[in-house]
Design a protein around this motif. Structure first.
Motif, PDB file in Angstrom:
ATOM      1  N   MET A   1       0.839  -1.191   0.000  1.00 23.00           N
ATOM      2  CA  MET A   1       0.000   0.000   0.000  1.00 23.00           C
ATOM      3  C   MET A   1       0.878   1.246   0.000  1.00 23.00           C
ATOM      4  SD  MET A   1      -3.074  -0.901   2.587  1.00 23.00           S
ATOM      5  CE  MET A   1      -4.111  -2.321   2.304  1.00 23.00           C
ATOM      6  N   LYS A   2       0.600   2.166  -0.920  1.00 21.91           N
ATOM      7  CA  LYS A   2       1.427   3.349  -1.056  1.00 21.91           C
ATOM      8  C   LYS A   2       0.703   4.624  -0.642  1.00 21.91           C
ATOM      9  CE  LYS A   2       3.974   1.187  -4.863  1.00 21.91           C
ATOM     10  NZ  LYS A   2       4.356   1.293  -6.287  1.00 21.91           N
ATOM     11  N   ASN A   3      -0.616   4.633  -0.764  1.00 19.45           N
ATOM     12  CA  ASN A   3      -1.357   5.848  -0.430  1.00 19.45           C
ATOM     13  C   ASN A   3      -1.359   6.105   1.070  1.00 19.45           C
ATOM     14  OD1 ASN A   3      -2.011   6.140  -3.103  1.00 19.45           O
ATOM     15  ND2 ASN A   3      -4.092   5.376  -2.905  1.00 19.45           N
ATOM     16  N   PRO A   4      -1.367   7.405   1.474  1.00 21.92           N
ATOM     17  CA  PRO A   4      -1.673   7.704   2.874  1.00 21.92           C
ATOM     18  C   PRO A   4      -3.081   7.213   3.176  1.00 21.92           C
ATOM     19  CG  PRO A   4      -0.760   9.617   1.743  1.00 21.92           C
ATOM     20  CD  PRO A   4      -1.068   8.602   0.695  1.00 21.92           C
ATOM     21  N   VAL A   5      -3.236   6.475   4.251  1.00 22.99           N
ATOM     22  CA  VAL A   5      -4.526   5.856   4.560  1.00 22.99           C
ATOM     23  C   VAL A   5      -5.068   6.409   5.872  1.00 22.99           C
ATOM     24  CG1 VAL A   5      -5.737   3.679   4.985  1.00 22.99           C
ATOM     25  CG2 VAL A   5      -3.808   3.730   3.396  1.00 22.99           C
ATOM     26  N   ARG A   6      -6.293   6.927   5.850  1.00 18.39           N
ATOM     27  CA  ARG A   6      -6.965   7.358   7.073  1.00 18.39           C
ATOM     28  C   ARG A   6      -7.794   6.193   7.606  1.00 18.39           C
ATOM     29  NH1 ARG A   6      -9.840  13.079   6.126  1.00 18.39           N
ATOM     30  NH2 ARG A   6     -10.536  12.657   8.261  1.00 18.39           N
TER      31      ARG A   6
ATOM     32  N   ILE B   1     -10.232 -12.903   0.332  1.00 22.86           N
ATOM     33  CA  ILE B   1     -11.628 -12.787   0.768  1.00 22.86           C
ATOM     34  C   ILE B   1     -12.231 -11.414   0.491  1.00 22.86           C
ATOM     35  CG2 ILE B   1     -11.218 -14.491   2.597  1.00 22.86           C
ATOM     36  CD1 ILE B   1     -11.640 -12.095   4.596  1.00 22.86           C
ATOM     37  N   ILE B   2     -11.415 -10.451   0.071  1.00 25.72           N
ATOM     38  CA  ILE B   2     -11.938  -9.109  -0.201  1.00 25.72           C
ATOM     39  C   ILE B   2     -12.899  -9.149  -1.382  1.00 25.72           C
ATOM     40  CG2 ILE B   2     -11.327  -6.807  -1.050  1.00 25.72           C
ATOM     41  CD1 ILE B   2      -8.881  -6.862   0.670  1.00 25.72           C
ATOM     42  N   ILE B   3     -14.015  -8.476  -1.202  1.00 27.69           N
ATOM     43  CA  ILE B   3     -15.031  -8.368  -2.248  1.00 27.69           C
ATOM     44  C   ILE B   3     -15.076  -6.926  -2.732  1.00 27.69           C
ATOM     45  CG2 ILE B   3     -17.512  -8.483  -2.741  1.00 27.69           C
ATOM     46  CD1 ILE B   3     -17.694 -10.723  -0.679  1.00 27.69           C
TER      47      ILE B   3
ATOM     48  N   ILE C   1      -2.873  -7.797   6.901  1.00 27.84           N
ATOM     49  CA  ILE C   1      -3.063  -6.423   6.441  1.00 27.84           C
ATOM     50  C   ILE C   1      -1.805  -5.891   5.771  1.00 27.84           C
ATOM     51  CG2 ILE C   1      -3.171  -4.063   7.343  1.00 27.84           C
ATOM     52  CD1 ILE C   1      -5.858  -5.073   6.789  1.00 27.84           C
ATOM     53  N   ASP C   2      -0.650  -6.226   6.320  1.00 26.09           N
ATOM     54  CA  ASP C   2       0.607  -5.757   5.739  1.00 26.09           C
ATOM     55  C   ASP C   2       0.826  -6.307   4.328  1.00 26.09           C
ATOM     56  OD1 ASP C   2       1.349  -4.106   7.747  1.00 26.09           O
ATOM     57  OD2 ASP C   2       2.823  -5.448   8.643  1.00 26.09           O
ATOM     58  N   SER C   3       0.162  -7.397   3.993  1.00 27.88           N
ATOM     59  CA  SER C   3       0.359  -8.011   2.680  1.00 27.88           C
ATOM     60  C   SER C   3      -0.747  -7.682   1.680  1.00 27.88           C
ATOM     61  CB  SER C   3       0.462  -9.540   2.834  1.00 27.88           C
ATOM     62  OG  SER C   3      -0.780 -10.080   3.292  1.00 27.88           O
ATOM     63  N   LEU C   4      -1.660  -6.783   2.052  1.00 27.77           N
ATOM     64  CA  LEU C   4      -2.742  -6.430   1.131  1.00 27.77           C
ATOM     65  C   LEU C   4      -2.199  -5.791  -0.149  1.00 27.77           C
ATOM     66  CD1 LEU C   4      -5.631  -4.990   3.340  1.00 27.77           C
ATOM     67  CD2 LEU C   4      -5.627  -7.116   2.034  1.00 27.77           C
ATOM     68  N   ASN C   5      -2.839  -6.117  -1.267  1.00 29.95           N
ATOM     69  CA  ASN C   5      -2.394  -5.625  -2.571  1.00 29.95           C
ATOM     70  C   ASN C   5      -3.217  -4.451  -3.083  1.00 29.95           C
ATOM     71  OD1 ASN C   5      -0.430  -7.651  -2.743  1.00 29.95           O
ATOM     72  ND2 ASN C   5      -1.910  -9.117  -3.570  1.00 29.95           N
ATOM     73  N   TYR C   6      -3.851  -3.722  -2.180  1.00 24.62           N
ATOM     74  CA  TYR C   6      -4.729  -2.628  -2.572  1.00 24.62           C
ATOM     75  C   TYR C   6      -4.189  -1.293  -2.069  1.00 24.62           C
ATOM     76  CZ  TYR C   6      -8.202  -6.249  -3.592  1.00 24.62           C
ATOM     77  OH  TYR C   6      -8.849  -7.352  -4.097  1.00 24.62           O
ATOM     78  N   ASP C   7      -4.200  -0.287  -2.939  1.00 25.18           N
ATOM     79  CA  ASP C   7      -3.927   1.086  -2.514  1.00 25.18           C
ATOM     80  C   ASP C   7      -5.257   1.742  -2.191  1.00 25.18           C
ATOM     81  OD1 ASP C   7      -1.183   0.988  -2.772  1.00 25.18           O
ATOM     82  OD2 ASP C   7      -1.197   1.671  -4.848  1.00 25.18           O
TER      83      ASP C   7
END
Length: 276
Positions: free
Chosen positions: A1-6, A74-76, A109-115
């Protein structure tokens, strides 16, 4: 994940105040504004998000904790672009996560492939250890209340526990099911007066209100987001207003632009929840 995440936890104390529906419609409003939003159904033993969206989820967080699936698997993603991590239903042992399960969640969570731009956490009702766990780990905490006296009482109880036991001082408020801003601010005033009287150093910021209209009722019955199927109704416009308010807010001073902040804080700062 690269984006700043709130990372924002939505909580209520009392059940039945429209919290999950608010989280879904607010998240989708942000998606329509070009933001990327991931919702975690954090009522891990009694799933709600998938029910309100009319989804059939073959896999959920219980399969992650068992090692059968990864979080990525499992993410939809619903057609409108909103991302969902579905919870399990009827699995009692997930209503109180132990340290091992928290570690699993951290690694996944650390391995999620979504920005993503926003991580929304839809907590369970009440003040269980899971509810506290997600609230103290999030960067921001949003309380959702209705005009019912029991809703305000339970919201105050939630603030009291989070502030006195876990040193959380800053909260935000959305008032549900009121006809106008005047009544919403009256409710906000009632809650803040009690908090100011009994809880030193705690502040509550008013975000806005959502009216309860017939369009919302119809959307819930159809298991669809109201902002999707009735975009021009009054409550849909208020969801958009709320989304704009959130986007215009300054991020917390400790915001570090990395989603790992959330999960490492979640793991390290909540060990007391395992020991009582």
């Amino acid at each position: 994940m690269k984006n700043p995440v709130r990372t924002i936890a939505f909580t209520s104390g009392k059940g039945g105040v429209g919290k999950t529906n608010t989280v879904i419609n607010l998240g989708l409003s942000l998606v329509y504004m070009g933001k990327k939003v991931l919702i975690i159904d954090a009522d891990l033993g009694l799933a709600n998000v998938d029910v309100l969206l009319g989804l059939f989820c073959k896999y959920n967080t219980s399969h992650v904790f068992s090692g059968d699936k990864t979080l990525n698997e499992i993410i939809i993603e619903i057609p409108q672009g909103l991302l969902i991590i579905p919870a399990s239903s009827g699995i009692q042992e997930l209503t109180q996560l132990d340290y091992e399960k928290k570690l699993i969640l951290l690694n996944e969570i650390d391995s999620l492939n979504y920005d993503i731009d926003f991580l929304f956490i839809d907590t369970a009702p009440g003040i269980s250890s899971n509810v506290m766990y997600f609230n103290i780990a999030a960067q921001e905490r949003v309380l959702i209340v209705t005009p019912e006296p029991s809703s305000l009482t339970d919201a105050y109880a939630t603030i009291k526990v989070l502030s006195t036991k876990y040193k959380q001082r800053y909260f935000k408020l959305i008032v549900n099911w009121v006809p106008n801003s005047r009544q919403a601010k009256e409710i906000y005033g009632k809650l803040t007066r009690v908090v100011n009287r009994f809880l030193n150093g705690v502040s509550i910021e008013y975000l806005g209100f959502i009216p309860y209209d017939e369009s919302l009722k119809k959307a819930v019955a159809r298991q669809k987001p109201v902002v999707d199927i009735y975009p021009n109704c009054y409550c849909s416009k208020k969801f958009i207003d709320l989304a704009r308010n959130i986007c215009q807010q300054s991020v917390p001073s400790y915001f570090d632009g990395n989603i790992k902040f959330f999960w490492k804080r979640l793991l390290l700062d909540t060990r007391t929840l395992d020991t009582g």
